[in-house]
Write an enzyme that holds these catalytic residues in place. Sequence first.
Site, mmCIF file in Angstrom:
data_model
loop_
_atom_site.group_PDB
_atom_site.id
_atom_site.type_symbol
_atom_site.label_atom_id
_atom_site.label_comp_id
_atom_site.label_asym_id
_atom_site.label_seq_id
_atom_site.Cartn_x
_atom_site.Cartn_y
_atom_site.Cartn_z
ATOM 1 N N CYS A 1 0.818 -1.191 0.000
ATOM 2 C CA CYS A 1 0.000 0.000 0.000
ATOM 3 C C CYS A 1 0.860 1.251 0.000
ATOM 4 O O CYS A 1 2.081 1.205 -0.041
ATOM 5 C CB CYS A 1 -0.901 0.008 1.237
ATOM 6 S SG CYS A 1 -1.809 -1.528 1.488
ATOM 7 N N ILE B 1 -4.120 -7.893 -0.964
ATOM 8 C CA ILE B 1 -3.346 -9.128 -1.085
ATOM 9 C C ILE B 1 -3.927 -10.228 -0.194
ATOM 10 O O ILE B 1 -4.125 -11.359 -0.614
ATOM 11 C CB ILE B 1 -1.862 -8.893 -0.708
ATOM 12 C CG1 ILE B 1 -1.245 -7.799 -1.587
ATOM 13 C CG2 ILE B 1 -1.074 -10.189 -0.792
ATOM 14 C CD1 ILE B 1 -1.132 -8.144 -3.039
ATOM 15 N N ASN C 1 1.506 -0.164 5.542
ATOM 16 C CA ASN C 1 1.997 -0.576 4.229
ATOM 17 C C ASN C 1 2.905 -1.769 4.425
ATOM 18 O O ASN C 1 3.923 -1.670 5.107
ATOM 19 C CB ASN C 1 2.773 0.579 3.579
ATOM 20 C CG ASN C 1 3.540 0.144 2.331
ATOM 21 O OD1 ASN C 1 3.172 -0.821 1.669
ATOM 22 N ND2 ASN C 1 4.605 0.861 2.021
ATOM 23 N N GLY C 2 2.561 -2.922 3.840
ATOM 24 C CA GLY C 2 3.448 -4.073 3.930
ATOM 25 C C GLY C 2 2.717 -5.373 4.162
ATOM 26 O O GLY C 2 1.515 -5.489 3.943
ATOM 27 N N GLU C 3 3.464 -6.353 4.609
ATOM 28 C CA GLU C 3 2.928 -7.680 4.936
ATOM 29 C C GLU C 3 3.637 -8.201 6.179
ATOM 30 O O GLU C 3 4.860 -8.062 6.300
ATOM 31 C CB GLU C 3 3.157 -8.680 3.797
ATOM 32 C CG GLU C 3 2.537 -8.306 2.463
ATOM 33 C CD GLU C 3 1.023 -8.422 2.428
ATOM 34 O OE1 GLU C 3 0.448 -9.010 3.372
ATOM 35 O OE2 GLU C 3 0.430 -7.929 1.461
ATOM 36 N N ILE D 1 13.884 -10.973 -17.752
ATOM 37 C CA ILE D 1 14.190 -9.911 -18.697
ATOM 38 C C ILE D 1 15.575 -10.163 -19.293
ATOM 39 O O ILE D 1 16.536 -10.433 -18.566
ATOM 40 C CB ILE D 1 14.167 -8.536 -18.010
ATOM 41 C CG1 ILE D 1 12.730 -8.160 -17.671
ATOM 42 C CG2 ILE D 1 14.806 -7.461 -18.878
ATOM 43 C CD1 ILE D 1 11.832 -7.954 -18.881
ATOM 44 N N SER E 1 11.325 -12.274 -5.118
ATOM 45 C CA SER E 1 12.603 -11.933 -5.748
ATOM 46 C C SER E 1 13.753 -12.558 -4.964
ATOM 47 O O SER E 1 13.570 -13.059 -3.849
ATOM 48 C CB SER E 1 12.776 -10.412 -5.803
ATOM 49 O OG SER E 1 13.287 -9.914 -4.580
ATOM 50 N N GLY E 2 14.955 -12.478 -5.538
ATOM 51 C CA GLY E 2 16.146 -12.990 -4.866
ATOM 52 C C GLY E 2 16.967 -11.910 -4.188
ATOM 53 O O GLY E 2 18.113 -12.157 -3.805
#
Length: 631
Positions: A2, A53, A75-77, A291, A363-364
Amino acid sequence: MCGIAGIYHLETAKPVDPARLRAMLHPMSHRGPDGSGEWTAPGVGLGHLRLSIIDIEGSPQPMASDDEAVTISFNGEIYNFRQLRAELEDRGHRFRTSGDTEVILAAWRQWGPDCLSRLNGMFAFAIHDHQRGCLFLARDRLGVKPLHFARLSDGSIAFASELKGLLRHPLLRREANLSAVEDFLALGYVPDDNCIMAGVSKLGAGHYLLLERGKPFPGPTCWWSPDFSNRIRASEGEAAEHLVHLMRAAVTDRMVADVPLGAFLSGGVDSSAVVALMAEASAKAVKTCTIGFDQAALDETAYAATVADRFATDHRTRTVAAADFALVDRIADMFDEPFADASALPTYRVCELAREEVTVALSGDGADEAFAGYRRLVFHHQEERLRSLIPAVLRRNLLGPLARVWPQMEWAPRPLRARATLASLSKSGAEGYAEAVGVTGPDQRARLFNDAAIRALGDHVAETRYWQAMAEAPARERLDRAQYADLKIWLPGDILTKTDRMSMAVSLEAREPLLDYRLVEFAASLPAAMRVKGGTGKAILKQAMERYLPQDILYRPKMGFVTPVSHWFRGALTEQARALAHSGTLARTGWFDMAEIERVVAAHQSGRRDHGRLIWQFFMLEKSLTKLFGI
């Protein structure tokens, strides 16, 4: 995921206009396309933008407690919210929703600021507690989620996820901060302890701010920091086994979502490890995306395809070319401050590609900082061994002068660039590493700034923060100190800023399992010999993943997510580079020697020097200054 914004009157409970909150939220709408809301009370206002989410229908924000005494904008998880919820229920708390936001509210009421140590996640949030008469602002341990704030002339504190939110407050003065330009030229980004906008601050990673009405502004408090001072007692095999356990838990924790989920896959060790563990935990094919580049030497799509085939993922690929330079205005707008990590362009493209099918992507990010994966860390580790063998006076008086007369060989791998190695060895470890991690060195910056700018900067030197961080690091070995500085400065300022802004630009939530704080703390407890071995970094991570990944993925030379800007500025973007030397924006700042900028461009395009990154820096600086100050 958010966006948040708010206003708090520190001295008197002046009213907050909800329209002002809406104005602050509006330019950040990309952070929360699924809903928005404002809440006000005497002396305080909170705003929120939502990207749904978890508990998609049941957790609108700002959210108040059942007695309306405490309100949050978050904002976040929080990945361990279910375990925390069970613990809080045992302590008598009751919940109306099934998401993580209400759990933070209850944790605050139960433990106050100490609730932060119980949260495993990425977050930036604001809690207003009417009973305690305070506003509590907090940011996660490693700085995955951003938070900017400013003290204003009416006695209020305004805050927002992004600088563009604060810019909508009419009392914020638009004044450029020259020291941030020095930092940007040195590092390629403006670190978290500075801001291009004078008067604006960023809440540091692992910090909180507790504001109480009627009391002086307290300044931020550090509640977590990486600690390299302890060492585990375990064999390499035991350490590798425990690492797999921690990684598996971190990945599965971040696979909890009520929306489609996937992963970024570069073909490197880190993202491949994440995809391997996701595939192990998922009954369905993992959605992955990659990509590539139109320059073969930088393209890793073949390696990504190998990993995708191995784990039968639902894989898609897209290529970045010089034509994607057209995105520069969009990218500059997302960062607000100048940001010159050119990998932002492919990061935007991979986020865009992912968002076509998923709302969350793993992601890594983080493994290079935690496990010493960067080549510069490996070189620093080796150089520090040499420094310990050669007296400082000999290094300074012999190696320094020798470096100055040694021929320049920018084209060669660093081990063969004796000039760079000799120059680094002539300095202290902190001085050498600060320049290695930077983009534009002190001598070059001194030529680019004019005399007036140099006088205005006074004794401000961008590298000082690295010297201080390495000196103050809770560490046992010299490698520890460099990693500590990277975790405190580079990671939040560059890597996580890039991922946050580019993912949020397309309303995608990016999650970083390799930055689970338990993983980072474990990595910091490992002896240097388990992190760097045989001239390569991430040794223990590669050993741990041997059961999952092929040797040519684990042990091939690191490429990194590098955009071929140097090649472009000698080809398709030749005219754009030349135009910089006559930039009205850069000239009107009164900071730069424009003739030196012209010499930089000419030397690059003739092939005498590689100034591609520096030219890209000036492009991004020009865009930012135009947007923020109308220069």
